[in-house]
Design a protein around this motif. Structure first.
Motif, mmCIF file in Angstrom:
data_model
loop_
_atom_site.group_PDB
_atom_site.id
_atom_site.type_symbol
_atom_site.label_atom_id
_atom_site.label_comp_id
_atom_site.label_asym_id
_atom_site.label_seq_id
_atom_site.Cartn_x
_atom_site.Cartn_y
_atom_site.Cartn_z
ATOM 1 N N GLY A 169 4.872 65.264 -1.754
ATOM 2 C CA GLY A 169 5.948 64.454 -0.859
ATOM 3 C C GLY A 169 5.221 63.340 -0.427
ATOM 4 N N ILE A 170 4.276 62.910 -1.168
ATOM 5 C CA ILE A 170 3.255 61.872 -0.504
ATOM 6 C C ILE A 170 2.796 61.087 -1.892
ATOM 7 N N SER A 171 2.588 59.758 -1.668
ATOM 8 C CA SER A 171 2.156 59.106 -3.035
ATOM 9 C C SER A 171 0.470 59.407 -3.163
ATOM 10 N N ILE A 172 -0.262 59.235 -4.230
ATOM 11 C CA ILE A 172 -1.540 59.465 -4.397
ATOM 12 C C ILE A 172 -2.190 58.265 -3.422
ATOM 13 N N THR A 173 -1.872 57.190 -3.275
ATOM 14 C CA THR A 173 -2.262 56.171 -2.543
ATOM 15 C C THR A 173 -2.295 56.538 -1.168
ATOM 16 N N ASP A 174 -1.050 57.116 -0.715
ATOM 17 C CA ASP A 174 -1.084 57.491 0.859
ATOM 18 C C ASP A 174 -1.896 58.671 1.041
ATOM 19 N N MET A 175 -1.905 59.494 0.233
ATOM 20 C CA MET A 175 -2.909 60.807 0.210
ATOM 21 C C MET A 175 -4.349 60.293 0.534
ATOM 22 N N LEU A 176 -4.699 59.244 -0.542
ATOM 23 C CA LEU A 176 -6.222 58.825 -0.410
ATOM 24 C C LEU A 176 -6.583 58.127 0.899
ATOM 25 N N ALA A 177 -5.473 57.381 1.483
ATOM 26 C CA ALA A 177 -5.812 56.758 2.731
ATOM 27 C C ALA A 177 -5.887 57.658 3.984
ATOM 28 N N GLU A 178 -5.217 58.922 3.929
ATOM 29 C CA GLU A 178 -5.038 59.892 4.955
ATOM 30 C C GLU A 178 -6.386 60.461 5.001
ATOM 31 N N ILE A 179 -7.033 60.807 3.755
ATOM 32 C CA ILE A 179 -8.275 61.329 3.619
ATOM 33 C C ILE A 179 -9.346 60.407 4.190
ATOM 34 N N ARG A 180 -9.179 59.360 3.619
ATOM 35 C CA ARG A 180 -10.310 58.243 4.219
ATOM 36 C C ARG A 180 -10.377 58.059 5.694
ATOM 37 N N MET A 181 -8.968 58.089 6.223
ATOM 38 C CA MET A 181 -9.126 57.708 7.734
ATOM 39 C C MET A 181 -9.572 58.927 8.498
ATOM 40 N N GLU A 182 -9.191 60.084 7.892
ATOM 41 C CA GLU A 182 -9.682 61.262 8.678
ATOM 42 C C GLU A 182 -11.152 61.253 8.408
ATOM 43 N N HIS A 183 -11.687 61.112 7.521
ATOM 44 C CA HIS A 183 -13.306 61.098 7.320
ATOM 45 C C HIS A 183 -13.979 59.730 8.206
ATOM 46 N N ALA A 184 -13.278 58.777 8.285
ATOM 47 C CA ALA A 184 -13.534 57.668 9.079
ATOM 48 C C ALA A 184 -13.657 58.109 10.673
ATOM 49 N N ARG A 185 -12.388 58.732 11.043
ATOM 50 C CA ARG A 185 -12.238 59.303 12.352
ATOM 51 C C ARG A 185 -13.420 60.240 12.875
ATOM 52 N N GLU A 186 -13.677 61.100 11.751
ATOM 53 C CA GLU A 186 -14.764 61.948 12.211
ATOM 54 C C GLU A 186 -16.057 61.354 12.377
ATOM 55 N N MET A 187 -16.407 60.422 11.512
ATOM 56 C CA MET A 187 -17.792 59.436 11.553
ATOM 57 C C MET A 187 -17.685 58.568 12.944
ATOM 58 N N LEU A 188 -16.627 58.087 13.387
ATOM 59 C CA LEU A 188 -16.633 57.454 14.591
ATOM 60 C C LEU A 188 -16.867 58.137 15.778
ATOM 61 N N ALA A 189 -16.206 59.415 15.709
ATOM 62 C CA ALA A 189 -16.439 60.327 16.940
ATOM 63 C C ALA A 189 -18.028 60.739 16.804
ATOM 64 N N SER A 190 -18.696 60.672 15.715
ATOM 65 C CA SER A 190 -20.095 61.058 15.897
ATOM 66 C C SER A 190 -20.876 60.050 16.620
ATOM 67 N N GLY A 191 -20.211 58.871 16.677
ATOM 68 C CA GLY A 191 -21.097 57.468 17.336
ATOM 69 C C GLY A 191 -22.299 57.355 16.747
ATOM 70 N N LYS A 192 -22.652 57.532 15.323
ATOM 71 C CA LYS A 192 -24.010 57.407 14.850
ATOM 72 C C LYS A 192 -24.130 56.204 14.027
ATOM 73 N N LEU A 193 -22.584 55.611 13.580
ATOM 74 C CA LEU A 193 -22.806 54.699 12.741
ATOM 75 C C LEU A 193 -22.060 53.480 12.949
ATOM 76 N N ALA A 194 -22.353 52.251 12.532
ATOM 77 C CA ALA A 194 -21.505 51.160 12.798
ATOM 78 C C ALA A 194 -20.215 51.182 12.242
ATOM 79 N N VAL A 195 -19.224 50.477 12.532
ATOM 80 C CA VAL A 195 -17.720 50.606 11.921
ATOM 81 C C VAL A 195 -17.984 50.036 10.523
ATOM 82 N N LYS A 196 -18.782 48.940 10.425
ATOM 83 C CA LYS A 196 -18.784 48.480 9.002
ATOM 84 C C LYS A 196 -19.278 49.426 8.102
ATOM 85 N N GLU A 197 -20.457 50.058 8.362
ATOM 86 C CA GLU A 197 -20.836 51.237 7.582
ATOM 87 C C GLU A 197 -19.954 52.266 7.372
ATOM 88 N N ILE A 198 -19.162 52.714 8.219
ATOM 89 C CA ILE A 198 -18.175 53.690 8.145
ATOM 90 C C ILE A 198 -16.783 53.277 7.255
#
Length: 76
Positions: free
Chosen positions: A10-39
């Motif tokens: 019920g979702i395109s491959i592109t949208d699924m990939l974006a969701e996975i990427r954003m979830e990983h990015a959110r987790e890395m941002l929450a850690s506060g250990k990396l710069a936004v560009k690195e994430i």
């Protein structure tokens, strides 16, 4: 393949990939250990500005705003 994926999930491959990427990015941002560009780079975005635009679309905040908001919650 793309059509079969969309029908099955019920979702395109592109949208699924974006969701996975954003979830990983959110987790890395929450850690506060990396710069936004690195994430952005680690989740597959070569352009930090585009990453910020996509992140804002998903979470309603820029990556920097999200990181600051989360840092305040950790201190509380």
């Amino acid at each position: 393949l793309s059509r079969a994926f969309s029908q099955e999930f019920g979702i395109s491959i592109t949208d699924m990939l974006a969701e996975i990427r954003m979830e990983h990015a959110r987790e890395m941002l929450a850690s506060g250990k990396l710069a936004v560009k690195e994430i952005a780079f680690r989740v597959g975005y070569m352009n930090g500005n585009y990453f910020s635009k996509v992140f804002r679309r998903y979470y309603g905040l820029s990556p920097s705003e999200y990181q600051m908001k989360d840092a305040v919650h950790r201190k509380s």
